[in-house]
Structure formats: structure tokens, C-alpha cells
Write an enzyme that holds these catalytic residues in place. Structure first.
Site, PDB file in Angstrom:
ATOM      1  CE  LYS A 168      -1.856   2.520   3.010  1.00  0.00           C
ATOM      2  NZ  LYS A 168      -1.639   3.746   2.211  1.00  0.00           N
ATOM      3  CD  GLU A 241      13.444   1.194   9.566  1.00  0.00           C
ATOM      4  OE1 GLU A 241      13.810   2.230  10.143  1.00  0.00           O
ATOM      5  OE2 GLU A 241      14.100   0.141   9.597  1.00  0.00           O
ATOM      6  CB  CYS A 275      13.324   8.921   7.458  1.00  0.00           C
ATOM      7  SG  CYS A 275      14.335   7.774   6.516  1.00  0.00           S
ATOM      8  CD  GLU A 371      10.416  13.539  10.840  1.00  0.00           C
ATOM      9  OE1 GLU A 371       9.262  13.176  11.115  1.00  0.00           O
ATOM     10  OE2 GLU A 371      11.218  12.824  10.222  1.00  0.00           O
TER      11      GLU A 371
END
Ligand code: NAD
Length: 467
Positions: A168, A241, A275, A371
Site C-alpha cells: 500500500k 521505520e 527520514c 521533525e
């Protein structure tokens, strides 16, 4: 109708619904994509479940052949896939091309691995072996910053180990995955790989599905926590992750002019939507002013534009939500620091933000603690390297980090004190398929890539024989 199709049970099928995919460089509709219903998701899981027994019994050498064919097909269609990737994701075409060929290379890498039976003990009274068996149906959930390469962290090891997969992609970047599905539909037996696209509404159902044995998830920490909760009821395996807030620590022996371009690239690649981008930079006070000036000059001179245009270094943010979030963080940082380059959006269509450097800012402000996932870097002054390491480690995240120094011993000593899952010296964000990768703290659970990444798609079985 959409020209793109879902892949379910070996067939390319229309979605029960459609959705618009926007080109972030123009804000125009790029294409209509299929949007699967929950019934179609269930069909995909059922197809993967039905295909599992035969695929699990297929000799690993044959499974490797299929992965190699997929790599060939990706390479043969590299230019088309790269163009589509730039159009849906926004990144410069050179980077998109690198991602496409990198994807093929990741498929090839895993064909070099095996899952041999390991003899743990072979003594007079007994023989004990460790076997690695496939788990069953894997749900692979991918975000929008690297739709192809992050998929390639999951599919090749999952398939090599004998699992079947429901993939997905993210709702705003479904097209390259769907195109790939169309290109490789005939390579794998029906149902071994299924691809469904959604409008952010099927991830929870895939996670909770009783016939899915493992979720391999890449995305934000908040969604990762939902995956963990959703998988708990059936004790599913999970690999997460998640987000990061990587710190770079620059020691006083670094030449700012030489290091600045590398630091800039570490923070601004893919417009900061990585990331493991460097998301906060700690610079020693003795070189702080010079480093800030060098970084500001690089930011001011960076070419921002449509990724398809020659010379573009930084593309747009991938979607409107992220665009708004980054603008808000920059506005907040104006209260707690000093903007010395960039400072906001570009006044034209597209989700473009000028690369932004903020100095005289420190821990405790949102831009440093959160972040940002965008083209804005806080540069923080420090005087004691031990204190810089302590501040780097104080984050709840723990994905990556880096130490920059001309003295290898000093750098190594500090690197060993970092608490993140990856630590680099004089570079940042260097990933390769043979190097395991995973986060500490709230950056994730388990690892991907390398042998460790392959083993995460297996169940350990011990056979203990009397003799
Ligand atoms: P996201 O968490 O919003 O979405 C990721 C995926 O999860 C999408 O496919 C989404 O549709 C799906 N999803 C949404 N709700 C779900 C639910 N309840 N259950 C299961 N799946 C669900 O993340 P994003 O905004 O697409 O990606 C950006 C984030 O991803 C950043 O935090 C970034 O740091 C992180 N990221 C981590 C890595 C890594 O390897 N650690 C790599 C890339 C990106």
C-alpha cells in the site's frame, strides 16, 4: 476512469473509486488514480493468502530469478518511471533517476542472500537446527518521500523469504507503484504481489486484517504507534521505520568552507523530506559564524523549481499538508531564532519553500525539537562537544546522527557515544542495501536491509533431534 490499475490476484483491475493525484510543482491534477474499497483490500489479502503455500514451497533459486526479472524490468523502464516519480513526488529528475535504478539494485542485492539451515549443535546425543520459514501475508505500507526505494526495502526480502505481499503506497504518490505493478504483473505467480492504493483510509484495515501476519511500515511516528496498537490483538510481527530528528555535530577542527556543501546536501536533499536528513546542526562556537554564512550562501544560491527542469536542485514539498506544516515551523522559528536565508514560500504555484537557514536558535524551540521534514535547518551553537552529544541524544527520536571532524579518533570516540540507530562520520544519510538500518527510541522497531532486514521476514523454527 483511471489509466492506472490496482494489482489483485495477478489481475490489473480498476479501483472501486478514483482519486486525483496532484503534481506538487504545479498544483495541477497529474492523473486519476484508482482508490480501492475495503472489499478490494480484502480481495488482495485473500489472493495473497491463497498464493502463499505454493510460493513458500517454490525453491529459493526460482524466487531469486523472479526478483532479478523485476530488476531488469525496472531498469528497462527507468526513464519513464523516473519522469513519473518526479511528476508525482516533486524531486529533481536526476534524483528520481537515482531512486529508480537504486530500486533495481536493491532487488538485485537481496538475490545474493540465502536462508540456509544453521546447525546449532551436532553432538553425540542430539542435533539442533535453526530454520527460517516465511511468515505468510505481509502488509507493506510506504510513505510519500521515496515511494520506490522504500518499497524496495520491503518487497525483495519479503518475497525472497517466501512470503506474499499486499503493498500500500501513500495516497499522494501512488502512481509509480501502480506503474511498477503493471510492468511486473506477469513475472510473479498470481497473488504473490498485490498493490492497492487508498485515500489514507485502508492502512488500519490492512494492519488489523486477521490474515496478515506482519506489517512492515515506513512513515511517521504517530502512525507507527497506531500500527503497533492495531497489530497487538493478533500479536503480528511488525517492523517500524519512523520519523527522525537527526543531529549533525561539527567540531572546531572542521574547515567550514569545505564541509558546508556536504552539510547542506545532508539537510536539503529531497527538499529535506528524508527520514535521515540532518534536521538540526550543532556547530562549535569557534567556527559558528563562518559556518552560518557558508550555509546561508548555499541556500540563497540553490536553484528551486520543477524537478523536470534542467538544473533544479530543490523541488517542491510533496503535498499541501507538509507545505503548510513547514511554513508554520518557519514562522515560529522567526520568534526564537534569526533567519539568514530563505524564510518562506516562493510566490508562485507549487508547494515551493525557499531553503531556509535559522541561526541563534537552540533546543526548546519547535524547529529544533520537532521533525520539520522540509527545507529548513536550525544551526545551534555549542561550546563543549560532550554537551552537544548530550543534546543530540536528548531527543525522543533516534534514527541517525553524524560527527564531523578532521581528527578520526576524536570523531570515532564521540560517535560511539551517540544513541541513534545509525551514526556517520564526516557524512550523513549514507544508506546501502547491505547495511542494516533501523531506529532507536521513537524512530522505530526492528531493522531493514542487510541480512538482519531479511531475517525480519522470517519465523525462526528450531528442530531439535535426539540421536
Ligand atoms: P504517514 O505516517 O502519514 O503515512 C505513511 C503511510 O501510512 C501511508 O501509506 C499512509 O496511507 C499509511 N497510513 C495512514 N494511516 C494509517 C493507519 N492508521 N494504519 C496504517 N497505515 C496508515 O507518513 P508520511 O507523512 O507519509 O511520511 C513522512 C514520515 O515518514 C516522516 O515522519 C518520516 O521521517 C517518516 N519516514 C521514515 C523513514 C524511515 O525509514 N525511518 C523513511 C521515510 C519516511
Amino acid at each position: 476512469m483511471s489509466a492506472y490499475k490496482l494489482l489483485i490476484g495477478g489481475k490489473l483491475v480498476a479501483g472501486d473509486m478514483t482519486m486525483d493525484v496532484v503534481n506538487p510543482a504545479t498544483e495541477e491534477v497529474l492523473a486519476k488514480a484508482p482508490r480501492a474499497s475495503e472489499a478490494q483490500l480484502n480481495q488482495a489479502v485473500a489472493a495473497a493468502k491463497a498464493a502463499f503455500p505454493a510460493w513458500a514451497k517454490t525453491p529459493i533459486a526460482e524466487r531469486k530469478q523472479a526478483l532479478l526479472k523485476i530488476a531488469d524490468v525496472i531498469e528497462a523502464n527507468g526513464a519513464e518511471l523516473a519522469r513519473l516519480l518526479t511528476q508525482e513526488q516533486g524531486k529533481p529528475i536526476g534524483d528520481a533517476t537515482g531512486e529508480v535504478y537504486g530500486t533495481a539494485a536493491f532487488f538485485r542485492y537481496f538475490t545474493m542472500l540465502d536462508l540456509p539451515i544453521k546447525v546449532i549443535e551436532d553432538s553425540e546425543g542430539k542435533k539442533v537446527e535453526a530454520h527460517r520459514k516465511p511468515l505468510g501475508v505481509i502488509g507493506a505500507i510506504v510513505p510519500w518521500n521515496f515511494p520506490l526505494i522504500l518499497m524496495a526495502f520491503k518487497l525483495p526480502p519479503a518475497l525472497l523469504a517466501g512470503n506474499t505481499v499486499v503493498l500500500k503506497p501513500a495516497p499522494t504518490t501512488p502512481l509509480t507503484s501502480l506503474k511498477l505493478g503493471e510492468l511486473i504483473a506477469g513475472i510473479l505467480p498470481a497473488g504473490v504481489l498485490n498493490i492497492v492504493t487508498d485515500a489514507n483510509d485502508l492502512g488500519a484495515a490492512l494492519t488489523a486484517h486477521p490474515d496478515v501476519r506482519k506489517i512492515s511500515f515506513t512513515g511517521s511516528t504517530a502512525t507507527g504507534a497506531k500500527v503497533m496498537a492495531g497489530a497487538a490483538g493478533l500479536l503480528k510481527r511488525i517492523t517500524l521505520e519512523l520519523g527522525g530528528n537527526d543531529a549533525g555535530i561539527v567540531l572546531d577542527d572542521v574547515n567550514p568552507k569545505e564541509a558546508a556543501p556536504k552539510l547542506f546536501q545532508s539537510a536539503f536533499q529531497n527538499s529535506g523530506q528524508v527520514c535521515i536528513a540532518m534536521k538540526r546542526l550543532y556547530v562549535h562556537e569557534s567556527i559558528y559564524d563562518e559556518m552560518c554564512s557558508e550555509l546561508a550562501a548555499l541556500a540563497e544560491n540553490a536553484v528551486i523549481g520543477d524537478g523536470l527542469e534542467q538544473g533544479t536542485q530543490l523541488g517542491p514539498l510533496q503535498n499541501k499538508m507538509q507545505f503548510e506544516k513547514v511554513k508554520e515551523l518557519i514562522e515560529d522559528a522567526k520568534k526564537t531564532g534569526k533567519v539568514i536565508a530563505g524564510g518562506g514560500a516562493v510566490d508562485k504555484p507549487g508547494y515551493f519553500i525557499r531553503p531556509t537557514i535559522v541561526r541563534d536558535i537552540t533546543d526548546g524551540s519547535r524547529l529544533v525539537d520537532e521533525e520539520q521534514f522540509g527545507p529548513v535547518l536550525p544551526v545551534i551553537k555549542y561550546s563543549d562537544p560532550q554537551d552537544a552529544v548530550a543534546r543530540a541524544n536528548a531527543s525522543p527520536y533516534g534514527l541517525g546522527g553524524s560527527i564531523w571532524s578532521s581528527d578520526p579518533k576524536r570523531a570515532y570516540d564521540l560517535a560511539t557515544q551517540m544513541s541513534s540507530g545509525s551514526v556517520w562520520i564526516n557524512k550523513h544519510a549514507d544508506l546501502a542495501p547491505n547495511i542494516p538500518f533501523g531506529g532507536a527510541g521513537m524512530s522505530g522497531l526492528g531493522s531493514e536491509l542487510g541480512e538482519e532486514g531479511l531475517l525480519e521476514f522470517t519465523q525462526l523454527q528450531v528442530i531439535n533431534m535426539a540421536k
